[in-house]
Design a protein around this motif. Structure first.
Motif, short mmCIF file in Angstrom:
data_model
loop_
_atom_site.label_atom_id
_atom_site.label_comp_id
_atom_site.label_asym_id
_atom_site.label_seq_id
_atom_site.Cartn_x
_atom_site.Cartn_y
_atom_site.Cartn_z
N PHE A 119 -23.12 51.74 8.82
CA PHE A 119 -22.85 52.71 7.89
C PHE A 119 -22.36 52.51 6.69
O PHE A 119 -22.67 53.25 5.71
CB PHE A 119 -21.56 53.47 8.82
CG PHE A 119 -20.98 54.85 8.34
CD1 PHE A 119 -21.66 56.02 8.63
CD2 PHE A 119 -19.88 54.82 7.50
CE1 PHE A 119 -21.32 57.08 8.08
CE2 PHE A 119 -19.44 56.01 6.65
CZ PHE A 119 -20.17 57.33 7.06
N LEU A 122 -25.32 52.10 4.46
CA LEU A 122 -26.07 53.17 3.97
C LEU A 122 -25.01 54.29 3.21
O LEU A 122 -25.56 54.80 2.25
CB LEU A 122 -26.44 53.88 5.44
CG LEU A 122 -27.50 53.23 6.00
CD1 LEU A 122 -27.78 53.99 7.52
CD2 LEU A 122 -28.92 53.30 5.13
N PHE A 123 -23.79 54.50 3.74
CA PHE A 123 -22.85 55.71 3.38
C PHE A 123 -21.72 55.27 2.41
O PHE A 123 -20.94 55.94 1.87
CB PHE A 123 -22.59 56.46 4.57
CG PHE A 123 -23.64 57.26 4.93
CD1 PHE A 123 -24.54 58.17 4.57
CD2 PHE A 123 -24.27 56.84 6.28
CE1 PHE A 123 -25.59 58.72 5.01
CE2 PHE A 123 -25.26 57.46 6.77
CZ PHE A 123 -25.89 58.35 6.23
N ARG A 125 -19.28 53.09 -0.26
CA ARG A 125 -19.17 53.09 -1.62
C ARG A 125 -20.15 51.99 -2.17
O ARG A 125 -20.22 50.93 -2.01
CB ARG A 125 -18.06 52.84 -2.22
CG ARG A 125 -16.94 53.83 -1.85
CD ARG A 125 -15.45 53.32 -2.43
NE ARG A 125 -14.42 54.40 -2.07
CZ ARG A 125 -13.60 54.23 -0.81
NH1 ARG A 125 -13.74 52.67 -0.44
NH2 ARG A 125 -12.62 54.92 -0.49
N GLY A 127 -23.38 52.05 -0.95
CA GLY A 127 -24.27 52.17 0.01
C GLY A 127 -25.62 52.64 -0.43
O GLY A 127 -25.53 53.44 -1.57
N ILE A 129 -27.67 55.25 0.58
CA ILE A 129 -27.94 56.63 0.51
C ILE A 129 -26.99 57.20 -0.53
O ILE A 129 -27.01 58.04 -1.33
CB ILE A 129 -27.69 57.42 1.92
CG1 ILE A 129 -29.00 56.95 2.77
CG2 ILE A 129 -27.62 58.90 1.97
CD1 ILE A 129 -28.82 57.31 4.28
N SER A 130 -25.68 56.71 -0.52
CA SER A 130 -24.54 57.01 -1.55
C SER A 130 -25.11 56.82 -2.90
O SER A 130 -24.63 57.78 -3.66
CB SER A 130 -23.23 56.52 -1.21
OG SER A 130 -22.83 56.55 0.11
N LEU A 133 -27.53 59.40 -3.66
CA LEU A 133 -27.33 60.85 -3.92
C LEU A 133 -26.44 60.80 -5.41
O LEU A 133 -26.63 61.89 -6.20
CB LEU A 133 -26.11 61.21 -2.66
CG LEU A 133 -26.87 61.60 -1.50
CD1 LEU A 133 -25.75 61.60 -0.39
CD2 LEU A 133 -27.92 62.79 -1.46
N LEU A 141 -20.17 60.59 -2.61
CA LEU A 141 -20.17 60.68 -1.22
C LEU A 141 -19.01 59.93 -0.79
O LEU A 141 -18.86 58.52 -1.01
CB LEU A 141 -21.24 60.12 -0.47
CG LEU A 141 -21.52 60.62 0.95
CD1 LEU A 141 -21.71 62.15 1.29
CD2 LEU A 141 -22.87 59.82 1.51
N ASP A 142 -17.75 60.49 -0.21
CA ASP A 142 -16.51 59.76 0.38
C ASP A 142 -16.40 60.08 1.97
O ASP A 142 -15.84 61.07 2.01
CB ASP A 142 -15.69 60.02 -0.43
CG ASP A 142 -14.22 59.21 0.01
OD1 ASP A 142 -14.49 58.34 0.81
OD2 ASP A 142 -13.31 59.43 -0.48
N LEU A 143 -17.06 59.22 2.70
CA LEU A 143 -17.03 59.43 4.23
C LEU A 143 -15.93 58.71 4.92
O LEU A 143 -15.80 58.54 6.15
CB LEU A 143 -18.10 59.27 4.77
CG LEU A 143 -19.27 60.28 4.36
CD1 LEU A 143 -20.79 60.09 5.22
CD2 LEU A 143 -18.98 61.77 4.76
N GLY A 148 -16.11 59.73 8.56
CA GLY A 148 -16.76 58.55 8.57
C GLY A 148 -16.85 57.78 10.31
O GLY A 148 -17.72 57.71 10.84
#
Length: 551
Positions: A119, A122-123, A125, A127, A129-130, A133, A141-143, A148
């Motif tokens: 994760f 991918l997502f 800081r 990552g 995908i982040s 995007l 993106l901040d999950l 998250g």
């Protein structure tokens, strides 16, 4: 002649059979020393002052609330996804069912903390995908925190829900569904009134199992949670700060909802009856399946879940075999050589050795316990049975906490030893084998063992030459389960590892927390490779006697 009963009579029989007496005494000693005694130590270690500290600081109250909220949310979504995924495989005509079964099994080969690592890759800081995007759509993106953690725990534990529910769906006879359809029930009405009601015990059981695992989860909240602190993370912090009393308080509080879930699982579900009364399935009948439109929706759903899982494993593999994926994509084996095959980084080897030893001991002890509880009359049988299943209700974090608090001082000091890690693994996996073997013993005719006894075999010889061969499939299946769980465990042993006895799951967590993701990924790949390799050897040895890769 009527068989004599009573404590005196059962004790007299036990004293006449030295082998049985030795097994019973050994079982009591082990469970009292490593289950009951640590619980008592934790209770006395907590102290009134520490209870006051816990309730006086809002931080700890928020951690408790966060634990309940995140665990409940994750359990709900994981159960829903697991049910839909299993329903698509058993009640639809979609293509690629075997592929979807394999995908659901893959996450079981890796520790849940690997989901947190993937994760982040991918997502998180920076990552993939982040970064995409942000660069294309200028979306930050901040999950981190609850969003998250919710996603990661759902993906980590949905296979557990799927495995539980698929067993129930597979066992439902099509007779009642076909009868309902013949009477006019169709579509969602048929699903709601027949199929779902019959599957409800499995759904509830899946929810409770996932909830227990989420309560005990440590790695994912530590990596993904950010400022959204959970009790397991707070316990870890207090142990690091040498505050065993406060950690014990939080451990006891963490156990309460877990015990409540365990009680619900064992008492409430047993009162309900959700079974058909139509007997065995009629030969030639096929299960009622979904419509073409529903098949498309179910196939799409399973495909999305599969893509998500494949992406998480793919990104881990890419980081393991490149210098620094996304920045330098040059293929390399350096990371694997550094943290998997190097003598200075024995984490994967340690995991393999400790897991095998613990799994063997757990199954052997479960076999002995099931044998004496089902076959031998002796005083204190209910206490022994309760002590044997109790660890399954305790979160792994609490088990590790209890062991480190108990055996870091006092008459028996095991802190820093491999033995304590093996004991922790054994305690968490033994109850599952014990339950399975207890059920198997009840299906085996007692007269076979009585005949061996009449011919002069004592309890030890009967157990090794008669009982074990008859229950070999169950024994091997429980060994495989215990081995896989031991290879992936983190929360149970996070307090117990030392630089000498660090294990793969802990190494993944440590590398991920310090940002050396390529090393964390390399250890994860090494761990999965070692697990698959060992399972392959087991399959070659036992062949048709055990099912491992049969989906």
């Amino acid at each position: 002649m009527k068989e004599k009963k009573g404590i005196g009579e059962s004790l007299g029989r036990l004293l006449k059979d030295p082998s049985s007496l030795a097994l019973v005494l050994t079982s009591f000693i082990v469970l009292i020393l490593f289950v009951i005694y640590p619980l008592i130590v934790v209770v006395f270690t907590s102290g009134f002052d520490n209870w006051g500290t816990f309730f006086s600081k809002p931080r700890y109250g928020r951690a408790l609330l966060n634990t309940i909220v995140s665990s409940s949310l994750s359990a709900v979504t994981a159960t829903i996804i697991g049910f839909i995924y299993a329903y698509a495989i058993h009640y639809s005509n979609i293509k690629g069912k075997k592929f979807f079964r394999v995908i659901a099994f893959i996450p079981l080969l890796a520790p849940s903390v690997m989901s947190g690592l993937a994760f982040l890759l991918l997502f998180g800081r920076g990552g993939m995908i982040s970064h995409w995007l942000n660069s294309v759509f200028h979306i930050e993106l901040d999950l981190y925190g609850l969003p998250g953690l919710w996603i990661v725990q759902t993906i980590s534990y949905f296979p557990l829900a799927y495995m539980t529910i698929t067993g129930v769906l597979r066992s439902i006879s099509p007779n009642l569904e076909i009868a309902a359809q013949n009477l006019g029930a169709r579509g969602f009405y048929l699903f709601r009134t027949i199929t779902f009601k019959l599957a409800l015990p499995g759904v509830i059981n899946a929810f409770l199992l996932v909830a227990i695992n989420c309560f005990a989860d440590f790695g994912n909240p530590k990596l993904i949670g950010g400022n959204y602190s959970l009790l397991a993370v707070e316990i870890y912090g207090e142990i690091i700060n040498n505050e065993p009393g406060l950690a014990s308080v939080m451990g006891i509080i963490l156990v309460i909802p877990a015990l409540l879930v365990f009680w619900l699982q064992n008492k409430v579900l047993s009162k309900g009856s959700y079974s058909t009364v139509t007997g065995k399935p009629v030969s030639g009948l096929n299960r009622v399946t979904t419509s073409r439109k529903t098949d498309v929706l179910l196939f799409t759903f399973n495909t999305i879940i599969s893509i998500f899982i494949i992406s998480m494993f793919a990104i881990t593999i890419l980081f393991a075999f490149t210098k620094n994926f996304g920045r330098d994509n040059t293929f390399t084996l350096d990371h694997l050589m550094k943290v998997v095959f190097s003598s200075s980084s024995p984490a994967v080897l340690n995991s393999l050795v400790l897991s095998l030893v613990s799994a063997i001991l757990a199954v052997a002890f479960a076999l002995v316990l099931a044998y004496i509880v089902i076959r031998k009359p002796f005083p204190g049988k209910k206490l022994l049975d309760f002590s044997a299943v109790l660890p399954i209700a305790l979160p792994g974090t609490f088990v590790g906490l209890a062991l480190i608090v108990t055996f870091s001082k006092g008459p028996v000091v095991l802190q820093g030893t491999a033995a304590l890690i093996v004991i922790a693994m054994l305690l968490k996996q033994m109850p599952v084998g014990y339950r399975g073997l207890t059920a198997s013993f009840k299906q085996v005719d007692k007269s076979i063992e009585e005949a061996a006894t009449n011919l002069g075999a004592n309890s030890r010889k009967t157990l090794t030459t008669i009982v074990f061969p008859m229950l070999q499939k169950t024994v091997v299946a429980n060994f495989v389960y215990a081995f896989m769980k031991n290879m992936n465990t983190l929360s149970t042993i996070i307090f117990l590892i030392t630089p000498k006895w660090v294990v793969a799951a802990v190494s993944i967590f440590n590398y991920a927390e310090t940002g050396t993701y390529y090393w964390a990924a390399a250890v994860a790949v090494g761990l999965m490779g070692a697990t698959l390799g060992t399972l392959g050897v087991i399959k070659l040895i036992f062949r048709s006697k055990v099912k491992i890769f049969d989906f």
